[in-house]
Scaffold this motif. Structure first.
Motif, PDB file in Angstrom:
ATOM      1  N   GLU A  67       0.836  -1.207   0.000  1.00 28.37           N
ATOM      2  CA  GLU A  67       0.000   0.000   0.000  1.00 28.37           C
ATOM      3  C   GLU A  67       0.867   1.253   0.000  1.00 28.37           C
ATOM      4  O   GLU A  67       0.531   2.253  -0.624  1.00 28.37           O
ATOM      5  N   LEU A  68       1.987   1.185   0.702  1.00 27.82           N
ATOM      6  CA  LEU A  68       2.885   2.346   0.782  1.00 27.82           C
ATOM      7  C   LEU A  68       3.779   2.470  -0.450  1.00 27.82           C
ATOM      8  O   LEU A  68       4.230   3.559  -0.795  1.00 27.82           O
ATOM      9  N   TYR A  69       4.073   1.338  -1.078  1.00 29.09           N
ATOM     10  CA  TYR A  69       4.942   1.324  -2.266  1.00 29.09           C
ATOM     11  C   TYR A  69       4.185   0.623  -3.395  1.00 29.09           C
ATOM     12  O   TYR A  69       4.539  -0.486  -3.789  1.00 29.09           O
ATOM     13  N   PRO A  70       3.116   1.262  -3.890  1.00 33.13           N
ATOM     14  CA  PRO A  70       2.225   0.565  -4.816  1.00 33.13           C
ATOM     15  C   PRO A  70       2.875   0.233  -6.164  1.00 33.13           C
ATOM     16  O   PRO A  70       2.568  -0.792  -6.756  1.00 33.13           O
ATOM     17  N   ARG A  71       3.766   1.092  -6.654  1.00 33.64           N
ATOM     18  CA  ARG A  71       4.309   0.874  -7.997  1.00 33.64           C
ATOM     19  C   ARG A  71       5.757   0.435  -7.971  1.00 33.64           C
ATOM     20  O   ARG A  71       6.156  -0.470  -8.678  1.00 33.64           O
ATOM     21  N   GLU A  72       6.495   1.084  -7.125  1.00 27.90           N
ATOM     22  CA  GLU A  72       7.941   0.868  -7.148  1.00 27.90           C
ATOM     23  C   GLU A  72       8.401   0.474  -5.752  1.00 27.90           C
ATOM     24  O   GLU A  72       7.875   0.976  -4.759  1.00 27.90           O
ATOM     25  N   ASP A  73       9.383  -0.417  -5.686  1.00 23.67           N
ATOM     26  CA  ASP A  73       9.900  -0.816  -4.383  1.00 23.67           C
ATOM     27  C   ASP A  73      10.683   0.316  -3.730  1.00 23.67           C
ATOM     28  O   ASP A  73      11.010   1.320  -4.368  1.00 23.67           O
ATOM     29  N   LEU A  74      11.002   0.070  -2.486  1.00 27.85           N
ATOM     30  CA  LEU A  74      11.667   1.079  -1.654  1.00 27.85           C
ATOM     31  C   LEU A  74      13.014   1.506  -2.246  1.00 27.85           C
ATOM     32  O   LEU A  74      13.814   0.657  -2.656  1.00 27.85           O
ATOM     33  N   ILE A  75      13.217   2.822  -2.280  1.00 29.40           N
ATOM     34  CA  ILE A  75      14.510   3.381  -2.703  1.00 29.40           C
ATOM     35  C   ILE A  75      15.007   4.289  -1.586  1.00 29.40           C
ATOM     36  O   ILE A  75      14.271   5.169  -1.123  1.00 29.40           O
ATOM     37  N   ALA A  81       8.481 -11.386  -4.936  1.00 39.35           N
ATOM     38  CA  ALA A  81       9.766 -10.917  -4.431  1.00 39.35           C
ATOM     39  C   ALA A  81       9.905  -9.415  -4.648  1.00 39.35           C
ATOM     40  O   ALA A  81       9.295  -8.836  -5.553  1.00 39.35           O
ATOM     41  N   THR A  82      10.725  -8.780  -3.813  1.00 35.66           N
ATOM     42  CA  THR A  82      10.922  -7.336  -3.935  1.00 35.66           C
ATOM     43  C   THR A  82      12.414  -7.014  -3.921  1.00 35.66           C
ATOM     44  O   THR A  82      13.205  -7.743  -3.330  1.00 35.66           O
ATOM     45  N   THR A  83      12.754  -5.905  -4.577  1.00 36.22           N
ATOM     46  CA  THR A  83      14.146  -5.446  -4.607  1.00 36.22           C
ATOM     47  C   THR A  83      14.207  -4.005  -4.121  1.00 36.22           C
ATOM     48  O   THR A  83      13.562  -3.129  -4.703  1.00 36.22           O
ATOM     49  N   TRP A  84      14.919  -3.785  -3.066  1.00 36.00           N
ATOM     50  CA  TRP A  84      15.115  -2.431  -2.544  1.00 36.00           C
ATOM     51  C   TRP A  84      16.444  -1.900  -3.091  1.00 36.00           C
ATOM     52  O   TRP A  84      17.363  -2.671  -3.371  1.00 36.00           O
ATOM     53  N   LYS A  85      16.487  -0.556  -3.194  1.00 35.16           N
ATOM     54  CA  LYS A  85      17.716   0.058  -3.710  1.00 35.16           C
ATOM     55  C   LYS A  85      18.287   1.037  -2.693  1.00 35.16           C
ATOM     56  O   LYS A  85      17.547   1.820  -2.104  1.00 35.16           O
ATOM     57  N   PHE A 144      10.313  -1.322   8.061  1.00 37.32           N
ATOM     58  CA  PHE A 144      10.976  -2.134   9.100  1.00 37.32           C
ATOM     59  C   PHE A 144      11.204  -3.590   8.680  1.00 37.32           C
ATOM     60  O   PHE A 144      12.046  -4.267   9.269  1.00 37.32           O
ATOM     61  N   ALA A 145      10.445  -4.062   7.685  1.00 39.54           N
ATOM     62  CA  ALA A 145      10.631  -5.454   7.263  1.00 39.54           C
ATOM     63  C   ALA A 145      10.696  -5.528   5.746  1.00 39.54           C
ATOM     64  O   ALA A 145       9.908  -4.876   5.047  1.00 39.54           O
ATOM     65  N   HIS A 146      11.649  -6.290   5.253  1.00 39.19           N
ATOM     66  CA  HIS A 146      11.751  -6.492   3.810  1.00 39.19           C
ATOM     67  C   HIS A 146      10.827  -7.654   3.454  1.00 39.19           C
ATOM     68  O   HIS A 146      11.226  -8.823   3.502  1.00 39.19           O
ATOM     69  N   VAL A 147       9.590  -7.289   3.156  1.00 36.23           N
ATOM     70  CA  VAL A 147       8.549  -8.292   2.937  1.00 36.23           C
ATOM     71  C   VAL A 147       8.274  -8.468   1.448  1.00 36.23           C
ATOM     72  O   VAL A 147       8.811  -7.745   0.607  1.00 36.23           O
ATOM     73  N   PHE A 200      21.589  -3.156  -4.820  1.00 32.98           N
ATOM     74  CA  PHE A 200      20.265  -3.775  -4.945  1.00 32.98           C
ATOM     75  C   PHE A 200      20.152  -4.885  -3.896  1.00 32.98           C
ATOM     76  O   PHE A 200      20.996  -5.792  -3.854  1.00 32.98           O
ATOM     77  N   LEU A 201      19.118  -4.792  -3.082  1.00 33.46           N
ATOM     78  CA  LEU A 201      18.860  -5.816  -2.067  1.00 33.46           C
ATOM     79  C   LEU A 201      17.578  -6.537  -2.462  1.00 33.46           C
ATOM     80  O   LEU A 201      16.497  -5.949  -2.423  1.00 33.46           O
ATOM     81  N   THR A 202      17.722  -7.782  -2.885  1.00 25.27           N
ATOM     82  CA  THR A 202      16.557  -8.540  -3.313  1.00 25.27           C
ATOM     83  C   THR A 202      16.234  -9.618  -2.288  1.00 25.27           C
ATOM     84  O   THR A 202      17.127 -10.401  -1.927  1.00 25.27           O
ATOM     85  N   GLN A 203      15.007  -9.629  -1.820  1.00 22.99           N
ATOM     86  CA  GLN A 203      14.534 -10.777  -1.042  1.00 22.99           C
ATOM     87  C   GLN A 203      13.823 -11.625  -2.085  1.00 22.99           C
ATOM     88  O   GLN A 203      12.722 -11.311  -2.519  1.00 22.99           O
ATOM     89  N   SER A 204      14.480 -12.690  -2.506  1.00 17.30           N
ATOM     90  CA  SER A 204      14.089 -13.344  -3.752  1.00 17.30           C
ATOM     91  C   SER A 204      12.991 -14.396  -3.596  1.00 17.30           C
ATOM     92  O   SER A 204      12.500 -14.904  -4.592  1.00 17.30           O
ATOM     93  N   ARG A 205      12.625 -14.718  -2.365  1.00 16.35           N
ATOM     94  CA  ARG A 205      11.625 -15.779  -2.187  1.00 16.35           C
ATOM     95  C   ARG A 205      10.245 -15.167  -2.017  1.00 16.35           C
ATOM     96  O   ARG A 205       9.939 -14.543  -0.999  1.00 16.35           O
ATOM     97  N   GLY A 206       9.411 -15.356  -3.024  1.00 17.07           N
ATOM     98  CA  GLY A 206       8.048 -14.839  -2.975  1.00 17.07           C
ATOM     99  C   GLY A 206       7.091 -15.902  -2.497  1.00 17.07           C
ATOM    100  O   GLY A 206       7.490 -16.831  -1.790  1.00 17.07           O
TER     101      GLY A 206
END
Ligand code: NAG
Ligand code: NAG
Ligand code: NAG
Ligand code: NAG
Ligand code: NAG
Length: 669
Positions: A519-527, A555-559, A541-544, A640-646
């Motif tokens: 909801e907070l990052y609807p289009r793009e992951d956290l930068i 999966a999501t990728t933060w930058k 607080f959590a890389h979900v 790039f920090l990817t939590q790769s397990r969806g």
């Protein structure tokens, strides 16, 4: 039929005791302060299928020889335990265990719950000052493969009773996994409606009926109240994991009855017998009204925290004593009961190790030793700093940080003073390693040589120096190295899914925060842009995983974006990534190139489930990733920090702290 008879007898015994108390003690106990000089002597009555201990303050009825607490009479309440429950479902010890299968596997999902069922009662001590009784459960070639000697103690002038257990796995016993060991009390539903865990964590609680009528949420423990008995709870969420606590803070918790105003408290005076060290989290009290003291569990850690006995392993351990304390206050104020329970907890802690338990396996103060010293930190540069407020402890031998997985031995922890001085007292004889971690410093300290503690020994280690991992000065950092993710951005919960206790503090204990990310990052992951972003606002607080709204979690990728003016091309950079939690997750790190294989991967890690269980941490992990200088650009760089397990809402990570270091040669003096 037999149960009915036993109950009838129980009432008779209770009546006799009420009469006895009246004659011994003219007038009820109405205040929290008890004067020992007036205290009645401790009485023990063994009558067929009941054993009753009483000291004029509290009367405890225990089934014989099963050893279940069936009645606790206090301050005009004939039984604070739920009498609608069967006698084996009021006050008991239980274990969850996995049987060894023919294919050599253990399956936690199908673990068996076993309520300790004594076969024989023994009176260990009986005099005016103390009663101690024992209920023994022995392995008989089948079933639960531990011998357990469960004890109950009542002391003169003490408003409650103690319980502990000596557990043993012997050579002949089969292999077994033990996932949980605890003592449980279930209080009267229509009396105990207020729960207190800490100064701030206190509230009027829903009832089990409210829970039965509620709407289940993403897992069975979490429900939403649609038509609770108390209308003010409508629209709130309940989940027992919202009342979890770190071991170090889990010293007293319990419930208060509305009429009469009476408190029932579980006091755990020491952490020495708990598994996983001071940061292991566990359940406390929850809807029931249920009161627990957890000795072993996999909560917030994973299946590996279960005790595994293999190849005829010989093991013996004492769990407890814990103290069940009851109080009342002449001013009828709940706050007085809580403050009194806390001061009782302080008294119990101060008198640890207790001098009254009779089992030779429980060691008294003169049978134990102490270790002292001073911890300093050399975090690069030339200066030595005091390891102020460091946590310093002894745990069974292992690698640095192994104490957080340790589950069969004893651990002894303390907090160093502002100068890093520490004294650990009351250590059981044995071989240990000394471990520590220091606030705002990464990594785990381990004092190399094993420490052999003997009875009466007083080991002085002098000055110890922790050299945390560091190859050079900090280029930038994100967060605080404190093993939790609390300093990062914790969102407000969905307003339809709140627990109002946590409206103003401990927001991370709210339900459903994992779904707030998309909801907070609807289009793009956290930068996160170093020097511009603020981790308390801009680092979730959590890389979900990302909920796509159709039940898919991806999966999501933060930058992390950062600028470097003068690159140290000949040198190396080091990225330190400290995780506060991991669950079914894999962290992949890529430097300046999002395509292609990751430069670093943790592989699949973690089963601490802290995201679903509203913990702000699970287990601690530290990764150090070397980056050759030529990989860093002059100007803008991206990590790039990817939590790769969806595929599920509860797969993810929590970061504790991230730092980029360069090498000392890069230093501008
Ligand atoms: C072992 O047997 C159980 C049934 O007893 C089965 O559920 C499990 O999948 C088996 N495990 C393996 C690794 O074969
Ligand atoms: C970061 O944000 C927090 C919360 O809004 C604020 O208290 C703090 O002052 C900010 N820090 C900086 C360096 O701006
Ligand atoms: C869920 O994700 C998988 C894999 O990414 C995809 O194949 C599938 O179509 C998605 N389902 C929905 C309902 O979006
Ligand atoms: C950088 O790392 C490489 C590979 O580990 C090493 O061979 C080299 O000596 C390091 N350089 C410096 C300046 O530390
Ligand atoms: C990181 O990955 C990129 C892309 O695959 C590659 O060009 C680079 O050499 C890698 N760097 C390291 C340190 O492995």
């Amino acid at each position: 039929m037999r149960m009915e008879k036993a109950r009838g007898l129980g009432l008779l015994v209770q009546l006799l005791f009420m009469l006895a108390e009246c004659s011994l003690h003219n007038g009820g106990i109405s205040d929290t302060s008890q004067e020992l000089s007036h205290a009645a002597r401790v009485l023990l009555q063994v009558r067929g299928r009941q054993v009753v201990m009483s000291n004029g303050l509290v009367t405890v009825t225990i089934s014989n020889p099963a050893g279940m607490v069936t009645g606790i009479q206090y301050n005009g309440i004939s039984n604070v335990l739920e009498t609608a429950n069967k006698e084996d479902n009021r006050g008991y010890w239980d274990f969850y265990w996995g049987r060894l299968r023919t294919n050599n596997t253990f399956d936690k999902q199908s673990s068996l719950a076993f309520k300790l069922l004594g076969r024989k009662m023994n009176v260990i001590v009986q005099n005016d000052n103390q009663v101690e009784i024992s209920f023994v459960t022995s392995w008989n070639g089948a079933g639960f493969p531990l011998n357990v000697d469960r004890r109950y103690i009542m002391l003169q002038g003490s408003s409650g009773f103690y319980s502990y257990a000596i557990c043993e796995h012997s050579e002949q016993m089969p292999e077994v996994n033990i996932y949980q060991a605890r003592i449980v009390f279930k209080l009267q539903e229509n009396k105990f409606d207020y729960m207190a865990i800490s100064d701030k964590r206190q509230r009027v609680m829903p009832t089990p009926t409210d829970r039965r009528n509620a709407q289940p949420l993403d897992y069975p423990e979490a429900v939403l109240f649609t038509r609770p008995g108390n209308p003010s709870l409508k629209g709130e969420v309940d989940d027992k994991y919202q009342y979890s606590c770190d071991n170090k803070d889990n010293q007293v918790h319990g419930w208060i009855s509305n009429n009469p105003i009476v408190g029932f408290w579980m006091i755990t005076p020491s952490n020495e017998f708990r598994t996983g060290g001071p940061l292991k989290q566990d359940l406390t009290s929850h809807v029931g009204p249920t009161v627990l003291s957890m000795f072993v569990s996999t909560h917030y850690a994973g299946e590996n925290m279960g005790m595994k006995f293999r190849n005829g392993e010989q093991w013996r351990k004492v769990f407890g004593p814990v103290f069940v304390y009851l109080n009342s206050a002449s001013n009828n104020q709940k706050s007085s009961l809580w403050h009194d329970a806390k001061s009782q907890m302080a008294k119990e802690t101060a008198s640890w190790p207790y001098n009254f338990p009779q089992s030779p396996d429980f060691l008294h103060a003169n049978q134990r030793g102490s270790v002292s010293g001073r911890l300093l930190v050399h975090d690069g540069g030339r200066n030595l700093m005091s390891a102020a407020s460091a946590s310093v402890g002894l745990a069974p031998p292992g690698n640095a940080g192994s104490w957080q997985y340790e589950n069969k031995g004893y651990q002894f922890w303390t907090q160093a003073d502002a100068k890093g001085n520490f004294v650990i007292k009351g250590i059981r004889p044995g071989s240990y390693n000394l471990f520590a971690w220091v606030p705002k410093i990464i990594g785990d300290y381990q004092y190399g040589p094993p420490i052999i503690v003997t009875s009466g020994s007083n080991i002085r280690l002098g000055n110890l120096v922790y050299e945390p991992p560091r190859t050079g000065p900090t280029v930038w950092e994100i967060g605080i190295a404190d093993r939790v993710a609390a300093e990062f951005f914790v969102p407000d919960p969905n307003p339809a899914l709140e627990n109002h206790l946590y409206d103003r503090f401990d927001k991370f204990r709210q339900y459903g925060l994992w779904n707030r990310y998309a909801e907070l990052y609807p289009r793009e992951d956290l930068i996160y842009t170093v020097g511009v972003s603020n981790y308390s606002r801009d680092w979730f607080f959590a890389h979900v995983t990302r909920h796509d709204g159709n039940g898919n979690y991806t999966a999501t990728t933060w930058k992390i974006l950062f600028d470097v003016k003068a690159v140290n091309r000949a040198g190396n950079y080091t990225l330190r990534v400290a995780l506060a939690s991991a669950n079914d997750a894999e962290l992949q790190v890529r430097i300046n190139d999002q395509s292609g294989p990751p430069n670093f991967s943790t592989g699949l890690i973690g089963k601490d489930n802290a995201i679903a269980r509203h913990g702000i941490h699970g287990l601690y992990r530290l990764y150090s990733i070397a980056i050759p200088g030529f990989q860093i650009y002059e100007g803008r760089n991206t990590i790039f920090l990817t939590q790769s397990r969806g595929s599920g809402p509860f797969k993810g990570l929590m970061y504790d702290y991230i730092r980029l270091e360069t090498t000392w040669m890069d230093r501008i003096d």
